[in-house]
Design an enzyme around this catalytic site. Sequence first.
Site, mmCIF file in Angstrom:
data_model
loop_
_atom_site.group_PDB
_atom_site.id
_atom_site.type_symbol
_atom_site.label_atom_id
_atom_site.label_comp_id
_atom_site.label_asym_id
_atom_site.label_seq_id
_atom_site.Cartn_x
_atom_site.Cartn_y
_atom_site.Cartn_z
ATOM 1 N N ARG A 130 0.818 -1.232 0.000
ATOM 2 C CA ARG A 130 0.000 0.000 0.000
ATOM 3 C C ARG A 130 0.840 1.265 0.000
ATOM 4 O O ARG A 130 0.373 2.330 -0.398
ATOM 5 C CB ARG A 130 -0.990 0.019 1.187
ATOM 6 C CG ARG A 130 -1.858 1.280 1.149
ATOM 7 C CD ARG A 130 -2.984 1.290 2.161
ATOM 8 N NE ARG A 130 -2.578 0.916 3.478
ATOM 9 C CZ ARG A 130 -1.889 1.704 4.317
ATOM 10 N NH1 ARG A 130 -1.512 2.915 3.949
ATOM 11 N NH2 ARG A 130 -1.571 1.264 5.519
ATOM 12 N N TYR B 209 -13.405 13.649 -19.207
ATOM 13 C CA TYR B 209 -13.762 12.238 -19.026
ATOM 14 C C TYR B 209 -14.851 12.166 -17.940
ATOM 15 O O TYR B 209 -14.761 12.856 -16.921
ATOM 16 C CB TYR B 209 -12.514 11.436 -18.620
ATOM 17 C CG TYR B 209 -12.883 10.079 -18.111
ATOM 18 C CD1 TYR B 209 -13.480 9.138 -18.956
ATOM 19 C CD2 TYR B 209 -12.717 9.732 -16.777
ATOM 20 C CE1 TYR B 209 -13.890 7.908 -18.477
ATOM 21 C CE2 TYR B 209 -13.116 8.504 -16.287
ATOM 22 C CZ TYR B 209 -13.705 7.598 -17.146
ATOM 23 O OH TYR B 209 -14.113 6.389 -16.669
ATOM 24 N N ASP C 216 -4.468 15.360 -18.113
ATOM 25 C CA ASP C 216 -4.702 13.932 -18.337
ATOM 26 C C ASP C 216 -4.164 13.604 -19.732
ATOM 27 O O ASP C 216 -4.713 14.048 -20.742
ATOM 28 C CB ASP C 216 -6.216 13.660 -18.230
ATOM 29 C CG ASP C 216 -6.567 12.198 -18.446
ATOM 30 O OD1 ASP C 216 -5.819 11.490 -19.148
ATOM 31 O OD2 ASP C 216 -7.621 11.769 -17.922
ATOM 32 N N LYS D 244 -5.303 2.087 -20.463
ATOM 33 C CA LYS D 244 -5.438 2.316 -21.900
ATOM 34 C C LYS D 244 -4.105 2.062 -22.612
ATOM 35 O O LYS D 244 -3.629 0.941 -22.601
ATOM 36 C CB LYS D 244 -5.974 3.734 -22.125
ATOM 37 C CG LYS D 244 -7.142 4.113 -21.206
ATOM 38 C CD LYS D 244 -8.354 3.291 -21.505
ATOM 39 C CE LYS D 244 -9.636 3.590 -20.779
ATOM 40 N NZ LYS D 244 -9.712 3.977 -19.415
HETATM 41 N N1 PLP Z 1 -8.977 9.531 -18.186
HETATM 42 C C1 PLP Z 1 -9.455 9.212 -19.400
HETATM 43 C C2 PLP Z 1 -9.191 10.136 -20.555
HETATM 44 C C3 PLP Z 1 -10.195 8.045 -19.581
HETATM 45 O O1 PLP Z 1 -10.684 7.747 -20.803
HETATM 46 C C4 PLP Z 1 -10.433 7.207 -18.461
HETATM 47 C C5 PLP Z 1 -11.216 5.960 -18.595
HETATM 48 O O2 PLP Z 1 -11.865 5.708 -19.589
HETATM 49 C C6 PLP Z 1 -9.928 7.583 -17.222
HETATM 50 C C7 PLP Z 1 -9.193 8.735 -17.111
HETATM 51 C C8 PLP Z 1 -10.170 6.745 -15.997
HETATM 52 O O3 PLP Z 1 -9.332 5.655 -16.020
HETATM 53 P P1 PLP Z 1 -9.629 4.265 -15.244
HETATM 54 O O4 PLP Z 1 -10.829 3.659 -15.883
HETATM 55 O O5 PLP Z 1 -8.354 3.514 -15.440
HETATM 56 O O6 PLP Z 1 -9.873 4.630 -13.820
#
Ligand code: PLP
Length: 383
Positions: free
Chosen positions: A48, A102, A174, A199
Site C-alpha cells: 500500500r 472524461y 490527463d 489504456k
Molecule cells: N482519463 C481518461 C481520458 C479516460 O478515458 C479514463 C477511462 O476511460 C480515465 C481517465 C479513468 O481511467 P480508469 O478507468 O483507469 O480509472
Amino acid sequence: MARHRDTETVHAGEPEPRIGGAVAIPIFQSAMYVDEGDPGYHDIRYIRLNNTPNHEAVAAKLATLEGGEAALVTASGMAAITTSLLTVLSAGDHLLVQDCLYGGTHGFVTRDLPRLGVAYDMIDPDDPGSWKGKVRENTRAVYVETISNPLMGVGDLAAVVAFAREHGLVSLIDNTFASPINFRPLEHGFDVLLHSGTKYLNGHSDIVAGAVVGSEELLAGIKCMLDHLGGSLDPHACFLLHRGMKTLALRVERQNATAAHLARFLHEHDRVTRVHYPGLPDHPGHERAVELFDGMGGMLSFELEGGLEAADAVLRSLTLPIVAPSLGGVETLVTRPAATSHKGMSPDERSAAGIDDGLIRVSVGIESADDLLDDFERALDAL
Ligand code: PLP
C-alpha cells in the site's frame, strides 16, 4: 547522447543488476518486507505504500518516458486523478477545469469536490481570453486533457501553462489519449500529468491501472495522499503494466499510422458526413496538434448520413472491431459515446457539446490496416 524513446520503453527502469539474473523483472508477491532499521512510515516497504520492487521499476520507466523527476502508479486512472486533485486542493479552494472532461473526472469535480468544500468553474480550453474572468483569489489549480473525448479536441495547451504560471496555479493534464509517445506535457511546462494506464500504457485491455508523473516535490505529496487513500496497484498488475509498456512505442506508432489511414478513408466515403481526427487538416485542433504532438493518435470518431440508425447498423455489421467502451488496446474497439461514455449527459448537454447520437468512436488497434479498412468499407457500403 540521450537514448531514443523506443529504446527507453524496453530498458528504462529495469533493475540494475538484474534480479537473480532474470531478464524480465519477477513479480514480488509479498505484501510486506523485512524491517531494515527505523524508516519513517511512508518508507516502510509495503504494497500500500507503493514502494515494492515492482512499483519502483514501472514508475522509473514511466518517469523516463514522460521526462519527469518522479512517477507513481495507482490502482486505476481515477485513483491517479482523484488522489492528485485531493493533494493539491483543500477545503475553500477553487479549481478551473476544461468543460469537456472524461465522465469519471467530471463526476468527481462536479459532485464530490463541492461536498469537500472545493469549488470549480469550467473553462473552454480553446478560448484563453475567457479564462481570466474565472480566476478567483482562492484558485489553486487548472486541469485539462491533452485530447478530449469523443471529438478529439486539442485545447490551447501552451496557453494553459502560461496562464497557470501567471496566476500561480498548479497545472494538471490527463495525457491518457496521447501517451508519452505522442506528447510529453512536462516538456511543455505542465506540473503534473495523469494517465489511465488501463489504456495505451498497458495496451492489452487486461488490467485497470493509473499513473502520475511530475516533480519530486509534488509527487512526494501525492504519494503521501495515495498511501493514505490506499489506491495502490498490486504487484501482479504492476508487472503486467511494466510488460505492456515495453511495446508502447511500437503499438502507438502502428496505431497512429492506421488511424490516419482510416480517418482519410472515412473522410472520403460518401456515407460519412464528418470525421473527428486531429491529423486531418479540417480538424479545428489540427495546427496545434501538428505543433505539439509527435503523432496524431489512434483515436477518431465519425458521423454518418442516416444518423443513429446508420450508426447502429454499422456497429452490427463490423466484424473485426469489438463493440466495447474503453480504448488504447491492441484490439480495435468501437463504441457510440451517446450510449456509453457520455450517456450520463442529457440530450441537450450532448447536443451543446456537439456530440451527435449517431457519433461512432474508434480506438484503433494493431491489426492489419488493410483488414480493418476492408471491414469498414464493407460495413459502410452495406448501408
Ligand atoms: N482519463 C481518461 C481520458 C479516460 O478515458 C479514463 C477511462 O476511460 C480515465 C481517465 C479513468 O481511467 P480508469 O478507468 O483507469 O480509472
